[in-house]
Design an enzyme around this catalytic site. Sequence first.
Site, PDB file in Angstrom:
ATOM      1  N   ALA A  23       0.857  -1.183   0.000  1.00 40.40           N
ATOM      2  CA  ALA A  23       0.000   0.000   0.000  1.00 40.40           C
ATOM      3  C   ALA A  23       0.892   1.232   0.000  1.00 40.40           C
ATOM      4  O   ALA A  23       1.617   1.467   0.968  1.00 40.40           O
ATOM      5  CB  ALA A  23      -0.904  -0.009   1.229  1.00 40.40           C
ATOM      6  N   MET A  24       0.838   2.014  -1.064  1.00 42.64           N
ATOM      7  CA  MET A  24       1.758   3.142  -1.223  1.00 42.64           C
ATOM      8  C   MET A  24       1.000   4.467  -1.206  1.00 42.64           C
ATOM      9  O   MET A  24       0.130   4.706  -2.040  1.00 42.64           O
ATOM     10  CB  MET A  24       2.550   2.994  -2.519  1.00 42.64           C
ATOM     11  CG  MET A  24       3.397   1.722  -2.553  1.00 42.64           C
ATOM     12  SD  MET A  24       4.549   1.691  -3.935  1.00 42.64           S
ATOM     13  CE  MET A  24       5.697   2.990  -3.454  1.00 42.64           C
ATOM     14  N   GLY A  26       2.742   7.418  -1.200  1.00 40.51           N
ATOM     15  CA  GLY A  26       3.597   8.439  -1.782  1.00 40.51           C
ATOM     16  C   GLY A  26       4.591   9.003  -0.802  1.00 40.51           C
ATOM     17  O   GLY A  26       5.390   9.865  -1.149  1.00 40.51           O
ATOM     18  N   GLY A  27       4.582   8.495   0.441  1.00 36.89           N
ATOM     19  CA  GLY A  27       5.511   8.958   1.464  1.00 36.89           C
ATOM     20  C   GLY A  27       6.726   8.062   1.575  1.00 36.89           C
ATOM     21  O   GLY A  27       6.829   7.023   0.916  1.00 36.89           O
ATOM     22  N   ASP A  29       7.738   6.195   4.140  1.00 35.35           N
ATOM     23  CA  ASP A  29       7.548   4.922   4.836  1.00 35.35           C
ATOM     24  C   ASP A  29       7.100   3.814   3.883  1.00 35.35           C
ATOM     25  O   ASP A  29       7.717   2.744   3.812  1.00 35.35           O
ATOM     26  CB  ASP A  29       6.537   5.081   5.971  1.00 35.35           C
ATOM     27  CG  ASP A  29       7.015   6.034   7.052  1.00 35.35           C
ATOM     28  OD1 ASP A  29       8.238   6.065   7.303  1.00 35.35           O
ATOM     29  OD2 ASP A  29       6.178   6.744   7.629  1.00 35.35           O
ATOM     30  N   CYS A 117     -10.738   5.178   8.429  1.00 37.94           N
ATOM     31  CA  CYS A 117     -10.135   4.961   7.115  1.00 37.94           C
ATOM     32  C   CYS A 117      -9.455   3.599   7.063  1.00 37.94           C
ATOM     33  O   CYS A 117      -9.603   2.848   6.092  1.00 37.94           O
ATOM     34  CB  CYS A 117      -9.128   6.069   6.822  1.00 37.94           C
ATOM     35  SG  CYS A 117      -8.363   5.971   5.192  1.00 37.94           S
ATOM     36  N   GLY A 141       3.161   0.706   5.496  1.00 43.53           N
ATOM     37  CA  GLY A 141       4.217   1.446   6.177  1.00 43.53           C
ATOM     38  C   GLY A 141       3.881   1.838   7.593  1.00 43.53           C
ATOM     39  O   GLY A 141       4.541   2.718   8.156  1.00 43.53           O
ATOM     40  N   CYS A 213      -5.247  13.433   7.078  1.00 37.78           N
ATOM     41  CA  CYS A 213      -4.654  13.826   5.806  1.00 37.78           C
ATOM     42  C   CYS A 213      -5.512  14.806   5.022  1.00 37.78           C
ATOM     43  O   CYS A 213      -4.985  15.594   4.245  1.00 37.78           O
ATOM     44  CB  CYS A 213      -4.375  12.587   4.967  1.00 37.78           C
ATOM     45  SG  CYS A 213      -5.842  11.580   4.604  1.00 37.78           S
TER      46      CYS A 213
END
Length: 374
Positions: A23-24, A26-27, A29, A117, A141, A213
């Site tokens: 699970a990405m 974009g950070g 971690d 979430c 992450g 977020c």
Amino acid sequence: MRAIMTADFQIDAPMSARRIVVAMSGGVDSSVVAALAARTGAETIGVTLQLYDHGAAVGRTGSCCAGQDIRDARAVCDRLGIAHYVFDHETRFRESVIERFADEYMAGRTPIPCVRCNMGVKFTDLFRLARDLGADCLATGHYVRRVLGADGPELHRAVDPARDQSYFLFATTAQQLDYLRFPLGGIAKSDVRAIAAELGLGVAAKPDSQDICFVPSGDYAAVVRKIRPDAEEDGEIVDRAGHVLGRHKGLIHYTVGQRRGIEIGGQPEPLYVVRLEPETRRVVVGPRRALAVSAARLSEMNWIGGDPAGPLTAKVRSMAKPVPARLEGDRLTFEQPEYGVAPGQAAVLYAGDRVLGGGWIEETVAAEAFFEAA
């Protein structure tokens, strides 16, 4: 040159025959998790859920899963030589997380959208996507540890207490935990950034996203007001006896335990928000001792494992320290009065470092021995 660390994904070898979905966001971690997964030799696939309008999110800071963040995730996957897929979940995220966040504030509660979430969009939807892709596990992450115990996987706090995110994952089910992997739970944040830098990942120095977020500015009221235009109806500020002390500009500007923004002078003691009454649109205030809580009733209990009757500690805010407590049915009783306990928050229960489960705080019981006349 620092040696790049590897992580145990707790998958039977040979890894070359395995598939890991990461699970990405974009950070840094999740990018390092993708790198660690790829280094095992398993086929690694990065998946990003687009949670905001791509155009509107370009350039925003403190968010995740939108605009620049999606481009960063794709760039990392290109650097690692792995596939990257983006799935549009904006509508579901808005309905199940953002609108619920606004409704909770309107009801005088203190919401924690990050848990909702994880319960819905991220884990439920990502699980389905990962399984559809034929993955052996879903890696994230999050800074928590998955420990293999005698009765199966257990959820434990991260080694780095400053980064621990176990509070936000109390609703993880045993079935989900069996499929999830958390490679960063035993790694310090400084090491994560060092790995990213050594691999030449462009996100190595990228700032961390905010806890919420979709509120990168920290202005919760503005978000609620946009969704529920009637959120700023004013009302009375009263003491615990019902005496009117002043007026407020909308319940959305207040949470239990808050001191700033009350702006009532001439009182013998500083005033705090003791409770919110959405039916009458009243903000009830009192001295700090009025915030003392002896017990709380929980709902939507989730139990991952362990003995609920044994010694345990409870954490009622993400940044709070766990305190001794006992659980009897849906009633959580604190050994000593606890402060800042508010309906809408989560109470997460631990046995040492192990997460036992938790629930949502529906109502609290005042510690009467600490109450005195206002």
